[in-house]
Design an enzyme around this catalytic site. Structure first.
Site, PDB file in Angstrom:
ATOM      1  N   ASP A 298       0.860  -1.200   0.000  1.00  0.00           N
ATOM      2  CA  ASP A 298       0.000   0.000   0.000  1.00  0.00           C
ATOM      3  C   ASP A 298       0.890   1.241   0.000  1.00  0.00           C
ATOM      4  O   ASP A 298       1.748   1.405   0.864  1.00  0.00           O
ATOM      5  CB  ASP A 298      -0.908  -0.018   1.242  1.00  0.00           C
ATOM      6  CG  ASP A 298      -2.083   0.941   1.118  1.00  0.00           C
ATOM      7  OD1 ASP A 298      -1.899   2.056   0.587  1.00  0.00           O
ATOM      8  OD2 ASP A 298      -3.193   0.575   1.554  1.00  0.00           O
ATOM      9  N   SER A 339      -7.148   4.062  -1.026  1.00  0.00           N
ATOM     10  CA  SER A 339      -6.961   2.610  -1.024  1.00  0.00           C
ATOM     11  C   SER A 339      -8.279   1.878  -1.242  1.00  0.00           C
ATOM     12  O   SER A 339      -8.277   0.716  -1.647  1.00  0.00           O
ATOM     13  CB  SER A 339      -6.334   2.155   0.288  1.00  0.00           C
ATOM     14  OG  SER A 339      -5.036   2.684   0.381  1.00  0.00           O
ATOM     15  N   THR A 392      -7.945  -1.777   1.861  1.00  0.00           N
ATOM     16  CA  THR A 392      -7.339  -2.723   0.911  1.00  0.00           C
ATOM     17  C   THR A 392      -7.855  -4.146   1.109  1.00  0.00           C
ATOM     18  O   THR A 392      -8.392  -4.747   0.167  1.00  0.00           O
ATOM     19  CB  THR A 392      -5.800  -2.666   1.003  1.00  0.00           C
ATOM     20  OG1 THR A 392      -5.401  -1.304   1.053  1.00  0.00           O
ATOM     21  CG2 THR A 392      -5.135  -3.372  -0.159  1.00  0.00           C
ATOM     22  N   ASP A 511       2.256   2.710   3.308  1.00  0.00           N
ATOM     23  CA  ASP A 511       1.350   3.855   3.165  1.00  0.00           C
ATOM     24  C   ASP A 511       1.330   4.725   4.424  1.00  0.00           C
ATOM     25  O   ASP A 511       1.378   5.949   4.339  1.00  0.00           O
ATOM     26  CB  ASP A 511      -0.061   3.317   2.875  1.00  0.00           C
ATOM     27  CG  ASP A 511      -1.131   4.389   2.852  1.00  0.00           C
ATOM     28  OD1 ASP A 511      -1.118   5.209   1.918  1.00  0.00           O
ATOM     29  OD2 ASP A 511      -1.980   4.395   3.766  1.00  0.00           O
TER      30      ASP A 511
END
Ligand code: MG
Ligand code: ZN
Length: 617
Positions: A298, A339, A392, A511
């Protein structure tokens, strides 16, 4: 032979690390505010930026010292006393007899005499009379140091002036030990050694000359400053590498900001890991596949991959994958995806709005990869190194119009076709407002595991692995092998299925590091994720019927790299955003069918290519 080479290499790597940590780390207090009186607010701009050295050019006129660069610039009222000496005395008293509130911050006032040193110095001493404690380091080690530069007296006259008056020395001069005591720093124009324009690096011969003169000053026990340097982040960085002590700048605030987040934008790896070297036997083969392992980093763009590569001494698992494409990550309603829309595109083959999970732009449910595969007998596992109800992983089993609806997302799992789910945020399930959620999941055959070690003991059946939030803490805080353990156990359980499996494992926190603009966070999470890639490649080689895909849902942080040294495992970055960017992200593939992942395509194609690899469309 191979082993001893490796030992030598490791020894070399550890020596390099020592030299990195031994290298001085500059702060804004290493800043020298050049021509300070030309700042919009003389003294104060540099002072509030925490500069350790502030320079004023002075002229003597009619019993006063005026700050100006040219005699034509002399203006009534612009005196050294009013603009510098009186405010500095006031700060010094306010801070409890030190220049800055922070006792580690020092200050020197550099007085650049334009002409007539005798009159300037005698007037200066008069101005300082009664304030010796503020300016005499023998009386107070925290005192503000006075360093005289420009038109200074000849060395043999140094001792005509009180001990607290220091002078700016030159590297090419020889000083007697007594004279050297009066030298406050050594300075020279960088133009004496190089025509370097501050971009990239100087030529090796020029660099050698510059290092030699800095070393010479250091052997004299004096701090060194170049003047006439280019005033840019790259130049500041290279000067620090050379070992200068004072960074000459006309931009004190920009220099302060450059050093402000040092700890967050620099990373030096204390220990490298060795990547797995694939055998490539199945790579690009046209044979059937049975399994797909999809690994999503991510927020992992090319800069995050490069940062991880440099910090791991030029090695990584990802770079061993030879079929590479690029995925365009735009959401339906914005070119900058989150995401939720990014995960949904990969999981369902449909672009959607940001924040939407497993539904199209109109909120209509869309089948995800696990749903589609289940009807063909293929089993699925979804793993995250973060909250398992986060966007996600949720895109692979839930259908909600807002990513924050973790209770509803958890409840959706009841209708999904995922066989193994691993991640944190237990309470979404265990304290679900649908009080019977866990009972119903149990009836559907899910075994609840709340620790990784219990999960590792499982031998068969559907697994709902809901870990304590501490199990998905940062790698930096000791998460350990949570991702690797989860992937290997999931592979072990699902590879018993004769129709094959699909596993999505997410490196969720690359992320988080990007949002936090924290390079150490990004790199350590990227390394953890890259190790997972190595495990997947190893399994693909053993199995021969597994396709491995490594990609990202988007880039986070607008990361660029200002400096890196793969020989030392060090990297320095610069974040341009605390959010996602729309820069296309790489897709790496390995195994049978990996050749179909080259090119530039929409993120939705990843879904289609996966189904095609299973020969289901
Ligand atoms: Mg995520
Ligand atoms: Zn994000």
């Amino acid at each position: 032979m191979v082993k001893s080479n490796k030992l030598i290499w490791l020894l070399f790597a550890s020596l390099s690390i020592q030299s990195v940590s031994a290298q001085q780390k500059l702060t804004a207090n290493a800043g020298h505010s050049h021509n300070d009186y030309k700042q919009q607010i003389p003294l104060l701009a540099a002072y509030y930026a925490g500069m350790g050295s502030i320079e004023a050019d002075v002229f003597y006129r009619n019993g006063e010292l005026y700050v100006a660069h040219e005699s034509s610039e002399i203006k009534p009222g612009k005196t050294l006393k009013k603009l510098y000496i009186e405010p500095l005395i006031a700060f010094f008293k306010e801070n409890g007899n030190r220049p800055y509130a922070d006792p580690s911050q020092k200050l020197q006032l550099v007085i650049d005499i334009k002409e007539n040193y005798e009159q300037v110095l005698s007037n200066l001493l008069e101005n300082l009379k009664g304030y010796e404690a503020v300016f005499d380091q023998q009386k107070n080690p925290s005192a503000i140091k006075i360093v005289i530069s420009g038109n200074i007296p000849p060395v043999e006259k140094f001792n005509h002036y009180p001990q607290f008056i220091y002078f700016d020395g030159r590297p090419e001069k020889d000083y007697s030990p007594e004279q050297l005591k009066r030298i406050g720093m050594i300075s020279q124009s960088i133009a004496h050694y190089s025509v370097w324009n501050g971009k990239g690096t100087p030529t090796p011969p020029d660099l050698e000359k510059m290092k030699t003169v800095i070393d010479k000053a250091h052997k004299m026990g004096k701090p060194f400053r170049f003047w006439a340097t280019k005033d840019s982040p790259n130049s500041w960085k290279e000067l620090a590498h050379m070992g200068v002590d004072w960074i000459n700048t006309d931009q004190p605030t920009a220099l302060k900001n450059f050093y402000l987040n040092n700890a967050k934008v620099e990373y030096s790896n204390p220990q490298s890991y060795s990547p797995y070297i694939p055998n490539y036997k199945s790579d690009g083969a046209t044979t059937n596949i049975k399994n797909v392992i999809l690994l999503i980093g991510d927020g992992m763009g090319l800069a995050q991959i490069q940062a991880g590569l440099s910090a791991n001494f030029g090695q990584s698992n990802i770079i061993n994958m030879q079929h590479i494409g690029f995925s365009r990550t735009e959401a339906s309603n914005s070119d900058f995806t989150d995401s939720a829309a990014g995960g949904t595109a990969i999981a369902t083959g449909h672009k959607t709005n940001n924040r939407y999970i497993g539904v199209d732009e109109n909120g209509k449910l869309i089948a995800s990869i696990p749903d589609t595969l289940a009807s063909h007998g293929i089993k699925s596992g979804i793993i995250s190194s973060g909250d398992i109800t986060d966007a996600t992983p949720a895109a692979f089993y839930a259908h909600q119009m807002d990513r924050t609806m973790s209770q509803e997302i958890a409840a959706d799992f009841l209708h999904s076709h995922v066989d193994i789910l691993v991640g944190s945020h237990q309470e979404s399930f265990l304290k679900n407002k649908n009080g019977k959620l866990m009972q119903k999941l149990n009836e559907k055959g899910y075994q609840l595991q709340t620790t990784l070690s219990d999960f590792e003991k499982a031998t068969s059946g559907k697994q709902l692995v809901l870990l304590a939030d501490s199990a998905t803490r940062k790698v930096l805080d000791g998460r350990g092998d949570m991702l690797k353990t989860s992937l290997l156990k999931t592979i072990q359980l699902l590879s018993k299925n004769k129709h094959g499996f699909f596993i999505m494992a997410e490196g969720a926190q690359i992320d988080y590091g990007g949002h936090a603009n924290d390079l150490s966070y990004v790199v350590t999470e990227q390394h953890d994720f890259d190790r997972l890639v190595g495990e997947a490649l190893k399994f693909a080689d053993q199995d021969g019927e597994t396709l491995v895909i490594v990609t990202a849902d988007h880039e986070t942080g607008g990361l660029s790299l200002l400096d890196a040294n793969y020989r030392k495992g060090s990297v320095r970055g610069n974040f341009s955003s605390d959010d996602h960017t729309n820069i296309m992200v790489p897709v790496f593939a390995y195994g049978p069918g990996s050749q179909h992942f080259i090119g530039v395509y929409n993120n939705t194609e990843i879904f289609k290519k996966i189904l095609k690899a299973y020969r289901l469309n």
